[in-house]
Scaffold this motif. Structure first.
Motif, PDB file in Angstrom:
ATOM      1  N   ILE A 134      31.483  51.727  49.893  1.00 53.19           N
ATOM      2  CA  ILE A 134      32.767  52.010  49.230  1.00 53.19           C
ATOM      3  C   ILE A 134      33.276  50.778  48.476  1.00 53.19           C
ATOM      4  O   ILE A 134      33.669  50.859  47.311  1.00 53.19           O
ATOM      5  CB  ILE A 134      33.820  52.497  50.258  1.00 53.19           C
ATOM      6  N   LEU A 135      33.223  49.632  49.121  1.00 54.09           N
ATOM      7  CA  LEU A 135      33.714  48.410  48.479  1.00 54.09           C
ATOM      8  C   LEU A 135      32.934  48.080  47.215  1.00 54.09           C
ATOM      9  O   LEU A 135      33.496  47.653  46.202  1.00 54.09           O
ATOM     10  CB  LEU A 135      33.641  47.229  49.447  1.00 54.09           C
ATOM     11  N   LEU A 136      31.615  48.329  47.280  1.00 50.51           N
ATOM     12  CA  LEU A 136      30.748  48.058  46.137  1.00 50.51           C
ATOM     13  C   LEU A 136      31.096  48.989  44.967  1.00 50.51           C
ATOM     14  O   LEU A 136      31.166  48.562  43.812  1.00 50.51           O
ATOM     15  CB  LEU A 136      29.285  48.239  46.548  1.00 50.51           C
ATOM     16  N   THR A 137      31.318  50.271  45.287  1.00 52.79           N
ATOM     17  CA  THR A 137      31.688  51.262  44.265  1.00 52.79           C
ATOM     18  C   THR A 137      32.995  50.857  43.585  1.00 52.79           C
ATOM     19  O   THR A 137      33.107  50.864  42.359  1.00 52.79           O
ATOM     20  CB  THR A 137      31.882  52.648  44.920  1.00 52.79           C
ATOM     21  N   VAL A 138      33.971  50.486  44.418  1.00 53.54           N
ATOM     22  CA  VAL A 138      35.278  50.088  43.901  1.00 53.54           C
ATOM     23  C   VAL A 138      35.153  48.829  43.042  1.00 53.54           C
ATOM     24  O   VAL A 138      35.730  48.717  41.960  1.00 53.54           O
ATOM     25  CB  VAL A 138      36.256  49.861  45.075  1.00 53.54           C
ATOM     26  N   GLN A 139      34.331  47.901  43.509  1.00 53.44           N
ATOM     27  CA  GLN A 139      34.120  46.648  42.790  1.00 53.44           C
ATOM     28  C   GLN A 139      33.528  46.905  41.403  1.00 53.44           C
ATOM     29  O   GLN A 139      34.003  46.356  40.408  1.00 53.44           O
ATOM     30  CB  GLN A 139      33.173  45.777  43.617  1.00 53.44           C
ATOM     31  N   ARG A 140      32.500  47.774  41.335  1.00 55.00           N
ATOM     32  CA  ARG A 140      31.869  48.107  40.050  1.00 55.00           C
ATOM     33  C   ARG A 140      32.890  48.693  39.098  1.00 55.00           C
ATOM     34  O   ARG A 140      32.914  48.359  37.920  1.00 55.00           O
ATOM     35  CB  ARG A 140      30.732  49.118  40.259  1.00 55.00           C
ATOM     36  N   TYR A 141      33.734  49.585  39.638  1.00 53.01           N
ATOM     37  CA  TYR A 141      34.744  50.222  38.797  1.00 53.01           C
ATOM     38  C   TYR A 141      35.710  49.173  38.237  1.00 53.01           C
ATOM     39  O   TYR A 141      35.982  49.139  37.041  1.00 53.01           O
ATOM     40  CB  TYR A 141      35.507  51.282  39.596  1.00 53.01           C
ATOM     41  N   LEU A 142      36.208  48.302  39.106  1.00 49.05           N
ATOM     42  CA  LEU A 142      37.190  47.306  38.670  1.00 49.05           C
ATOM     43  C   LEU A 142      36.573  46.319  37.668  1.00 49.05           C
ATOM     44  O   LEU A 142      37.236  45.859  36.742  1.00 49.05           O
ATOM     45  CB  LEU A 142      37.770  46.557  39.872  1.00 49.05           C
ATOM     46  N   GLN A 143      35.286  46.021  37.844  1.00 49.78           N
ATOM     47  CA  GLN A 143      34.607  45.094  36.933  1.00 49.78           C
ATOM     48  C   GLN A 143      34.433  45.702  35.545  1.00 49.78           C
ATOM     49  O   GLN A 143      34.288  44.980  34.565  1.00 49.78           O
ATOM     50  CB  GLN A 143      33.242  44.695  37.505  1.00 49.78           C
ATOM     51  N   SER A 144      34.428  47.041  35.481  1.00 51.25           N
ATOM     52  CA  SER A 144      34.238  47.707  34.191  1.00 51.25           C
ATOM     53  C   SER A 144      35.534  47.723  33.377  1.00 51.25           C
ATOM     54  O   SER A 144      35.539  48.092  32.208  1.00 51.25           O
ATOM     55  CB  SER A 144      33.755  49.139  34.414  1.00 51.25           C
ATOM     56  N   LEU A 145      36.637  47.305  33.976  1.00 53.01           N
ATOM     57  CA  LEU A 145      37.935  47.325  33.287  1.00 53.01           C
ATOM     58  C   LEU A 145      38.097  46.064  32.435  1.00 53.01           C
ATOM     59  O   LEU A 145      37.428  45.064  32.674  1.00 53.01           O
ATOM     60  CB  LEU A 145      39.070  47.420  34.322  1.00 53.01           C
ATOM     61  N   PRO A 146      39.010  46.126  31.438  1.00 55.21           N
ATOM     62  CA  PRO A 146      39.189  44.944  30.571  1.00 55.21           C
ATOM     63  C   PRO A 146      39.909  43.773  31.233  1.00 55.21           C
ATOM     64  O   PRO A 146      40.115  42.743  30.618  1.00 55.21           O
ATOM     65  CB  PRO A 146      40.005  45.493  29.401  1.00 55.21           C
ATOM     66  N   PHE A 147      40.306  43.913  32.500  1.00 49.68           N
ATOM     67  CA  PHE A 147      41.047  42.833  33.169  1.00 49.68           C
ATOM     68  C   PHE A 147      40.102  41.786  33.754  1.00 49.68           C
ATOM     69  O   PHE A 147      38.896  41.961  33.785  1.00 49.68           O
ATOM     70  CB  PHE A 147      41.928  43.405  34.286  1.00 49.68           C
ATOM     71  N   ASP A 148      40.708  40.691  34.240  1.00 56.04           N
ATOM     72  CA  ASP A 148      39.931  39.605  34.837  1.00 56.04           C
ATOM     73  C   ASP A 148      39.753  39.900  36.333  1.00 56.04           C
ATOM     74  O   ASP A 148      40.618  39.565  37.139  1.00 56.04           O
ATOM     75  CB  ASP A 148      40.705  38.289  34.609  1.00 56.04           C
ATOM     76  N   TYR A 149      38.614  40.519  36.674  1.00 59.56           N
ATOM     77  CA  TYR A 149      38.367  40.935  38.058  1.00 59.56           C
ATOM     78  C   TYR A 149      38.264  39.733  38.997  1.00 59.56           C
ATOM     79  O   TYR A 149      37.463  38.829  38.768  1.00 59.56           O
ATOM     80  CB  TYR A 149      37.085  41.768  38.120  1.00 59.56           C
ATOM     81  N   LYS A 150      39.076  39.734  40.056  1.00 64.72           N
ATOM     82  CA  LYS A 150      39.092  38.583  40.962  1.00 64.72           C
ATOM     83  C   LYS A 150      38.565  38.910  42.357  1.00 64.72           C
ATOM     84  O   LYS A 150      38.425  38.022  43.186  1.00 64.72           O
ATOM     85  CB  LYS A 150      40.529  38.055  41.108  1.00 64.72           C
ATOM     86  N   GLY A 151      38.343  40.179  42.639  1.00 63.55           N
ATOM     87  CA  GLY A 151      37.784  40.495  43.948  1.00 63.55           C
ATOM     88  C   GLY A 151      38.371  41.733  44.590  1.00 63.55           C
ATOM     89  O   GLY A 151      39.508  42.109  44.322  1.00 63.55           O
ATOM     90  N   ALA A 152      37.537  42.371  45.425  1.00 68.13           N
ATOM     91  CA  ALA A 152      37.973  43.521  46.212  1.00 68.13           C
ATOM     92  C   ALA A 152      37.526  43.231  47.635  1.00 68.13           C
ATOM     93  O   ALA A 152      36.353  43.001  47.885  1.00 68.13           O
ATOM     94  CB  ALA A 152      37.329  44.803  45.705  1.00 68.13           C
ATOM     95  N   SER A 153      38.473  43.182  48.567  1.00 66.37           N
ATOM     96  CA  SER A 153      38.087  42.858  49.936  1.00 66.37           C
ATOM     97  C   SER A 153      38.985  43.549  50.941  1.00 66.37           C
ATOM     98  O   SER A 153      40.039  44.074  50.597  1.00 66.37           O
ATOM     99  CB  SER A 153      38.152  41.341  50.145  1.00 66.37           C
ATOM    100  N   VAL A 154      38.507  43.539  52.186  1.00 68.17           N
ATOM    101  CA  VAL A 154      39.304  44.085  53.281  1.00 68.17           C
ATOM    102  C   VAL A 154      40.084  42.913  53.862  1.00 68.17           C
ATOM    103  O   VAL A 154      39.487  41.905  54.243  1.00 68.17           O
ATOM    104  CB  VAL A 154      38.387  44.706  54.352  1.00 68.17           C
ATOM    105  N   ILE A 155      41.410  43.010  53.882  1.00 70.21           N
ATOM    106  CA  ILE A 155      42.189  41.901  54.426  1.00 70.21           C
ATOM    107  C   ILE A 155      42.432  42.133  55.922  1.00 70.21           C
ATOM    108  O   ILE A 155      42.421  43.264  56.396  1.00 70.21           O
ATOM    109  CB  ILE A 155      43.516  41.671  53.658  1.00 70.21           C
ATOM    110  N   THR A 156      42.667  41.060  56.654  1.00 73.29           N
ATOM    111  CA  THR A 156      42.869  41.202  58.094  1.00 73.29           C
ATOM    112  C   THR A 156      44.303  41.662  58.377  1.00 73.29           C
ATOM    113  O   THR A 156      45.175  41.575  57.508  1.00 73.29           O
ATOM    114  CB  THR A 156      42.657  39.857  58.817  1.00 73.29           C
ATOM    115  N   GLY A 157      44.521  42.129  59.592  1.00 70.56           N
ATOM    116  CA  GLY A 157      45.858  42.560  59.985  1.00 70.56           C
ATOM    117  C   GLY A 157      46.859  41.414  59.915  1.00 70.56           C
ATOM    118  O   GLY A 157      48.010  41.597  59.527  1.00 70.56           O
ATOM    119  N   GLN A 158      46.405  40.207  60.284  1.00 68.34           N
ATOM    120  CA  GLN A 158      47.287  39.036  60.229  1.00 68.34           C
ATOM    121  C   GLN A 158      47.677  38.695  58.804  1.00 68.34           C
ATOM    122  O   GLN A 158      48.834  38.385  58.525  1.00 68.34           O
ATOM    123  CB  GLN A 158      46.601  37.839  60.883  1.00 68.34           C
ATOM    124  N   GLU A 159      46.690  38.790  57.893  1.00 69.87           N
ATOM    125  CA  GLU A 159      46.996  38.536  56.484  1.00 69.87           C
ATOM    126  C   GLU A 159      48.016  39.549  55.977  1.00 69.87           C
ATOM    127  O   GLU A 159      48.979  39.198  55.291  1.00 69.87           O
ATOM    128  CB  GLU A 159      45.723  38.638  55.628  1.00 69.87           C
TER     129      GLU A 159
END
Ligand SMILES: *[C@@H]1O[C@H](CO)[C@@H](O)[C@H](O)[C@H]1NC(C)=O
Ligand SMILES: *[C@@H]1O[C@H](CO)[C@@H](O)[C@H](O)[C@H]1NC(C)=O
Length: 509
Positions: free
Chosen positions: A143-168
């Motif tokens: 799922i993360l890889l699929t989402v990442q590919r999609y976001l990278q295809s956009l004209p924006f400056d892709y900075k990352g897709a990740s699962v954040i921790t509960g503390q974060e």
């Protein structure tokens, strides 16, 4: 005559003052034109367990490291499930991607096209993806890889897709709330940014679909890894934070339904005291027992496709009692400063802001902002006592799935805050149930972006004080006053001189 040299001096002063005023104004105008680099933008996707929300933020580029200058310019709710449910039903997936594209298009509209490729875009996934990852790591990675590919295809400056921790998640929401409320910095009398006098921060209470977070600065210096130290604008904050997994609104209700089914497995239908009277619904076993949070309630003969009928009895007292049993208070027995499930929690102190699910539930009861614990209890009681048809007529635009569950949510919040976090009739009114501060949503996403872009400097010296404009204002004021004084002096000397005009026939000046 004495007025001759003083009059000349005054004229001289007047000319100098006018010259300075013009110079200051010209410099100011030029400075505006050449120094101001305009606005910057950032996009954050909050990938929650029940849905994804897109936020666009903007801020004046030259004020990057100041406080309270980031505005939310767009909030767009992506329809369909959260990303953790992708890959189960292609129709549902299609709807989600379609709605995602809509939100992305809206974000392209609010950000000038020339700035698209320098606008950072981030995606952070929360408890839904944390649960999936602990259950099936491969599925989560796909799922993360699929989402990442999609976001990278956009004209924006892709900075990352990740699962954040509960503390974060907890700490970023705390940063957002306090940043928006101006609790880190404020403008003093001299227009400079300073730490507010007697600075107090507000605690943050977040209720998502799969988890709930609490974050606040306890009275005493604290033990263990539940307290994080964060340096913001040259000041250190010790923030206690904890994320309770499976204690989000949706997962908690799923656990309630599972325990109710367990208790009545022999009869044709299951009574639910938290559903309104005369409400009947049939749900698949999978929608209740399919989650990681309810797996322990599955029976030997669990069949995901079997169907279970629930009948609402709208009994607030029994609902509260049943919801109470979702918390494990026994493992706190004999321990000091313990919430539930054996989790350490220092004494809650000071103001709190309760947003997301907390806010939506209060709103459904007709409450917002601060109110007494009694008011919350009695509103819950009267809400729960309403029969389904009456409730539906009153809230005609609300989705059935939400409306049937507010009696549960209200009793859940009561148990969580009163028995779990130990709020009482004195401390409850210090909680403010609100969704936003000056039109920006209280959500972890803003704090996350501020952190990712280093927009909150750790050291106080890093941020520029906007003194230049006040210095200019001061200069303008001084020289304008001088100019006026000189002018006055000139007029007075002129009038004086004219007393002699008639007699000598000579103009004194
Ligand atoms: C909540 O309100 C109901 C109805 O007004 C009342 O019977 C009940 O005792 C209240 N509970 C608490 C804990 O105050
Ligand atoms: C803000 O602070 C960061 C890190 O401290 C720095 O890299 C950046 O240049 C600063 N921005 C401005 C406009 O001062």
């Amino acid at each position: 005559m004495t007025s001759k040299p003083t009059g000349a001096a005054a004229l001289c002063f007047l000319l100098i003052s006018l010259a300075v005023i013009i110079a200051v104004a010209v410099i100011q105008i030029h400075k505006k034109r050449y120094v101001s680099p305009g606005l910057k933008h950032g996009v954050v996707l909050d990938a929650g367990s029940s849905r994804t929300t897109l936020y666009v933020y903007q801020w004046p580029a030259e004020k990057e490291n100041n406080t309270g200058v980031v505005d939310q310019t767009l909030r767009c709710d992506v329809q369909g499930p959260g990303i953790s449910s992708l890959g189960i039903d292609t129709n549902v997936d299609y709807q989600m991607w379609h709605s995602m594209a809509d939100c992305i298009n809206k974000s392209k509209d609010v950000i000038p096209p020339t700035l698209h490729n320098t606008t950072p875009i981030y995606l952070g996934a929360t408890a839904g993806m944390r649960l999936l990852r602990s259950q099936n790591e491969t599925a989560a990675d796909v799922i993360l890889l699929t989402v990442q590919r999609y976001l990278q295809s956009l004209p924006f400056d892709y900075k990352g897709a990740s699962v954040i921790t509960g503390q974060e998640e907890g700490i970023y929401a705390w940063i957002t709330a306090n940043y928006l409320m101006g609790n880190f910095l404020e403008k003093n009398l001299w227009n400079a940014w300073v730490r507010p006098h007697g600075a107090e921060t507000s605690g943050a209470l977040d209720l998502g679909g799969a988890s709930t977070q609490i974050a606040f600065t306890p009275e005493w210096e604290d033990r263990g890894d539940s307290t994080l130290s964060v340096m913001l604008y040259g000041y250190e904050y010790h923030v206690y934070t904890h994320s309770f997994s499976c204690y989000g609104r949706d997962e908690a209700e799923r656990r309630l339904l599972a325990t109710l089914v367990q208790k009545t497995s022999s009869s044709a239908f299951t009574e639910n005291p938290c559903f309104p009277q005369n409400y009947v619904t049939t749900l698949s076993a999978k929608s209740i027992f399919g989650s990681q949070c309810t797996a322990i309630y599955r029976t030997e003969d669990y069949n995901p496709n079997s169907r279970i009928t629930f009948v609402g009895t709208g009994d607030p007292g029994l609902c509260r009692e049943t919801v109470f049993s979702l918390f494990d208070f026994t493992s706190c027995h004999g321990k000091q400063q313990c919430s539930f499930d054996g989790v350490y929690l220092p004494e809650v102190i000071g103001k709190f802001v309760a947003f997301s699910g907390f806010y939506y539930t209060a709103e459904a009861l007709g409450l917002s902002g601060s109110f007494s614990l009694d008011t919350f209890n009695s509103s819950t009681w009267s809400f729960c006592a309403q029969e389904w048809q009456t409730l539906k007529a009153k809230h005609s635009t609300m989705k059935e799935g939400y409306l049937r569950s507010y009696c549960f949510s209200a009793n859940y919040i009561y148990n969580l805050l009163v028995h779990g976090y130990k709020f009482n009739s004195l401390t409850w009114p210090l909680i403010s149930f609100q969704r936003e501060v000056s039109k920006s949503s209280i959500a972890w996403s803003l704090g996350y972006m501020l952190n990712q872009t280093n927009m909150i400097p750790a050291e106080a010296g890093h941020f520029k004080l906007p003194m230049s404009s006040s210095v200019f204002a001061g200069l303008l004021f001084t020289f304008s006053s001088l100019a006026i004084l000189s002018l006055l002096f000139l007029i007075i000397s002129f009038v004086h001189a004219c007393e002699f005009c008639g007699r000598s026939g000579i103009l004194a000046l």
